[in-house]
Design a protein around this motif. Structure first.
Motif, short mmCIF file in Angstrom:
data_model
loop_
_atom_site.label_atom_id
_atom_site.label_comp_id
_atom_site.label_asym_id
_atom_site.label_seq_id
_atom_site.Cartn_x
_atom_site.Cartn_y
_atom_site.Cartn_z
N TYR A 49 0.49 -1.50 0.10
CA TYR A 49 -0.13 0.10 0.35
C TYR A 49 1.10 1.00 -0.24
O TYR A 49 0.45 2.26 0.31
CB TYR A 49 -0.89 0.38 1.20
CG TYR A 49 -2.37 -0.50 1.63
CD1 TYR A 49 -2.36 -1.71 0.11
CD2 TYR A 49 -2.58 -1.32 2.27
CE1 TYR A 49 -3.37 -2.57 0.28
CE2 TYR A 49 -3.99 -1.54 2.38
CZ TYR A 49 -4.58 -2.73 1.56
OH TYR A 49 -5.16 -3.53 1.34
N VAL A 85 1.93 -0.78 8.43
CA VAL A 85 1.28 0.20 10.31
C VAL A 85 2.09 -0.43 11.32
O VAL A 85 2.54 -1.49 10.59
CB VAL A 85 -0.40 0.35 10.08
CG1 VAL A 85 -0.88 1.04 8.67
CG2 VAL A 85 -0.65 -1.32 9.28
N PHE A 87 0.40 -2.99 13.64
CA PHE A 87 0.78 -4.32 13.82
C PHE A 87 1.97 -5.21 13.38
O PHE A 87 2.17 -6.00 13.10
CB PHE A 87 -0.46 -5.28 13.73
CG PHE A 87 -1.09 -4.83 12.06
CD1 PHE A 87 -0.92 -5.78 11.58
CD2 PHE A 87 -1.67 -4.02 11.65
CE1 PHE A 87 -1.26 -6.32 9.76
CE2 PHE A 87 -1.81 -4.10 9.97
CZ PHE A 87 -2.33 -5.38 9.57
N CYS A 110 -4.71 1.13 12.91
CA CYS A 110 -5.49 0.08 11.65
C CYS A 110 -7.21 0.09 12.50
O CYS A 110 -6.99 -0.01 13.55
CB CYS A 110 -5.00 -1.05 11.34
SG CYS A 110 -5.76 -3.04 11.35
N SER A 111 -7.56 0.17 11.78
CA SER A 111 -8.93 0.02 12.63
C SER A 111 -9.66 -1.30 12.99
O SER A 111 -9.48 -2.07 14.24
CB SER A 111 -10.26 0.58 11.67
OG SER A 111 -10.47 -0.16 10.83
N LEU A 112 -9.15 -2.34 12.22
CA LEU A 112 -9.18 -3.40 12.65
C LEU A 112 -8.67 -3.89 13.87
O LEU A 112 -8.95 -5.23 15.29
CB LEU A 112 -9.22 -4.76 11.06
CG LEU A 112 -9.75 -5.31 10.38
CD1 LEU A 112 -8.93 -6.00 9.60
CD2 LEU A 112 -10.81 -5.12 10.78
N ASN A 138 -3.90 -8.49 11.48
CA ASN A 138 -4.50 -6.99 12.04
C ASN A 138 -4.89 -7.18 13.61
O ASN A 138 -5.90 -6.39 13.35
CB ASN A 138 -5.10 -6.94 11.34
CG ASN A 138 -4.39 -6.65 9.60
OD1 ASN A 138 -4.24 -7.76 9.26
ND2 ASN A 138 -5.57 -5.22 8.94
N CYS A 212 -12.17 -3.59 8.45
CA CYS A 212 -11.65 -2.51 7.98
C CYS A 212 -12.45 -1.37 8.07
O CYS A 212 -13.40 -1.52 6.25
CB CYS A 212 -10.65 -2.92 6.92
SG CYS A 212 -10.25 -1.77 5.90
N GLU A 213 -11.46 -0.22 7.87
CA GLU A 213 -13.06 0.89 7.99
C GLU A 213 -12.45 1.52 5.95
O GLU A 213 -13.03 2.25 5.20
CB GLU A 213 -11.95 2.94 8.70
CG GLU A 213 -10.95 2.87 8.15
CD GLU A 213 -10.02 3.17 9.27
OE1 GLU A 213 -9.66 3.26 10.66
OE2 GLU A 213 -10.31 4.63 9.29
N VAL A 214 -11.63 0.72 5.29
CA VAL A 214 -11.30 0.81 3.79
C VAL A 214 -12.22 -0.03 3.14
O VAL A 214 -12.80 0.77 2.53
CB VAL A 214 -10.17 1.36 3.98
CG1 VAL A 214 -9.95 0.75 2.10
CG2 VAL A 214 -9.11 1.99 4.60
N HIS A 215 -12.33 -1.19 3.37
CA HIS A 215 -12.24 -2.00 2.22
C HIS A 215 -14.41 -2.10 3.22
O HIS A 215 -15.24 -2.95 2.41
CB HIS A 215 -11.81 -3.28 2.41
CG HIS A 215 -10.77 -3.32 2.15
ND1 HIS A 215 -9.30 -3.19 3.21
CD2 HIS A 215 -10.29 -3.17 0.92
CE1 HIS A 215 -8.72 -3.02 2.19
NE2 HIS A 215 -8.70 -4.21 1.35
N GLU A 240 -10.86 -8.86 2.61
CA GLU A 240 -11.50 -7.78 4.50
C GLU A 240 -12.74 -6.96 3.14
O GLU A 240 -13.82 -6.01 4.58
CB GLU A 240 -10.43 -7.10 5.01
CG GLU A 240 -9.29 -7.18 5.27
CD GLU A 240 -8.24 -6.19 5.36
OE1 GLU A 240 -8.72 -5.19 5.27
OE2 GLU A 240 -6.63 -6.94 5.74
N CYS A 299 -6.74 4.38 2.81
CA CYS A 299 -6.30 4.29 4.07
C CYS A 299 -5.61 5.20 5.25
O CYS A 299 -4.40 5.31 4.38
CB CYS A 299 -5.76 3.24 4.43
SG CYS A 299 -4.71 2.51 6.17
N HIS A 301 -4.37 5.10 7.33
CA HIS A 301 -3.10 4.67 8.59
C HIS A 301 -2.20 4.70 7.65
O HIS A 301 -0.35 5.11 7.94
CB HIS A 301 -3.63 3.83 9.05
CG HIS A 301 -5.06 3.98 10.40
ND1 HIS A 301 -5.06 4.75 11.41
CD2 HIS A 301 -5.97 3.44 9.97
CE1 HIS A 301 -6.08 4.73 11.10
NE2 HIS A 301 -7.34 3.84 10.84
N MET A 302 -2.06 3.65 6.50
CA MET A 302 -1.24 3.91 5.27
C MET A 302 -0.69 4.79 5.12
O MET A 302 1.30 4.65 4.91
CB MET A 302 -1.40 2.32 4.99
CG MET A 302 -2.02 1.60 5.02
SD MET A 302 -0.04 0.58 5.57
CE MET A 302 -0.68 -1.39 5.97
#
Ligand code: 13P
Ligand code: SF4
Length: 348
Positions: A49, A85, A87, A110-112, A138, A212-215, A240, A299, A301-302
């Motif tokens: 990513y 990220v 994790f 990471c939201s997960l 994650n 996952c807040e993206v997927h 995800e 994302c 975070h990424m």
């Protein structure tokens, strides 16, 4: 390699994607990062990513979570800079405690990973005693320390099937759990916090409501719209994504599996439902293929990982990943069990 040679190399790869002045500016930073990397005996790992200029200039190894975990376990360098990220960097530290592991971001969340705590896992284990517990990679180290084994998007089904058990607790991604349930023929329940354990329920995967807040934002409607406009488009979805999105897609796999799919496919046009930078990286590698862009979903975070932060990580030895030894040793068992299983198809 000096800044001019770095620029020439980056220009060759990215000349059709990124304006020249930006490649020049990024090549200056990349050359500095690569100099620091040599001076400090460091290795840089880059997740798929990472933005194209970073992805194609400074990492020694790129890949998905599973590939980068393996590389982290094998490196002989003193410092691991993890362009991914938290994790992921934690997993590197779990496997290589004697190395200095640096994350080029203060948070890199990471939201997960944020969706579950070690206490949550302990509570689930007490409600479902004896049931094997799998957690997606994650998650943070203290959660990994509480489970039997980890998995990544490359090997989630293989890990679940490795137990030969009717019932498995699968944490924390509810969509990945549903996609794994479909692939393995198992079905899934989501216990509420207050529900009592019912030993007569024939559930097979016990899930958790992490996403996952993206997927989670991709929809079947997105796919239908894209297909209407580009009837020849091949749609790839990360597992995800919601199950109906995975079902409406032509292919689903880990980030690296999707990269390989595009490379090997005879089709000309692709929509990759994942963090947008990866589509750019694939486009740079496959100039003969068209990538349909869906870049409003990113994302955050990424995207904290920039070239400037990566340079500063090496300059100031920041931000160091530390894990209490007791937790690390327990988490290591879960990660090593996963590494022994490998990726989907590796054992075929
Ligand atoms: P991969 O293991 O497929 O690279 O996925 C990591 C991730 O965080 C996807 O959002
Ligand atoms: Fe976490 Fe999703 Fe970002 Fe991957 S894309 S790091 S799963 S929030």
């Amino acid at each position: 390699m000096d800044a001019e040679s770095t620029y020439i190399q980056m220009k060759e790869k990215l000349g059709n994607l990124i304006p020249d002045f930006e490649i020049r500016a990024k090549a200056e930073i990349a050359a500095e990062i690569n100099r620091l990397k040599r001076e400090k005996n460091a290795v840089i790992l880059g997740h798929n990513y990472m933005e194209p200029a970073l992805f194609y200039s400074v990492p020694d190894h790129v890949g998905d979570s599973l590939e980068l975990s393996r590389t982290a376990a094998q490196t002989d360098k003193d410092i691991i800079v993890f362009c991914g990220v938290r994790f992921m960097a934690e997993t590197a530290k779990i496997l290589s405690p004697e190395k200095t592991v640096l994350l080029p971001a203060k948070k890199g969340g990471c939201s997960l990973a944020a969706s579950i705590t070690a206490d949550d896992v302990r509570e689930l284990k007490s409600r479902f005693p004896g049931v094997p517990v799998v957690t997606y990679i994650n998650t943070y180290a203290d959660v990994k320390a509480e489970v039997d084994i980890c998995c990544t998007s490359s090997n989630a089904s293989a890990v679940v099937e490795s137990f030969g058990s009717d019932t498995v607790i699968f944490l924390p991604d509810e969509y990945l759990a549903q996609n794994v349930a479909r692939e393995t023929g198992k079905h899934i329940i989501f216990p509420t916090r207050t529900a009592k354990t019912d030993s007569n329920v024939d559930y097979q995967l016990i899930g958790w409501h992490g996403r996952c807040e993206v997927h989670e934002k991709f929809t079947v409607e997105d796919i239908e719209n894209a297909r209407r406009q580009f009837p020849d488009v091949m749609v790839l979805a990360h597992p995800e994504c919601p199950p109906d999105v995975v079902e409406a897609s032509d292919y689903s796999g880990s980030t690296t599996a999707m990269v390989k799919f595009v490379k090997d496919s005879g089709s000309e046009r692709f929509l990759v439902l994942t963090e947008c930078s990866m589509g750019d990286n694939i486009a740079a590698e496959n100039p003969d293929k068209e990538m349909v862009r869906m870049c409003s979903i990113r994302c955050p975070h990424m995207n904290e990982i920039t070239m400037e932060e990566t340079r500063d990580a090496l300059l100031y030895t920041q931000y160091k990943i530390e894990i209490p030894e007791e937790i690390r040793l327990k988490a290591k068992k879960s990660v090593e069990r996963m590494l022994a299983i490998g990726a989907k198809g590796e054992r075929d």
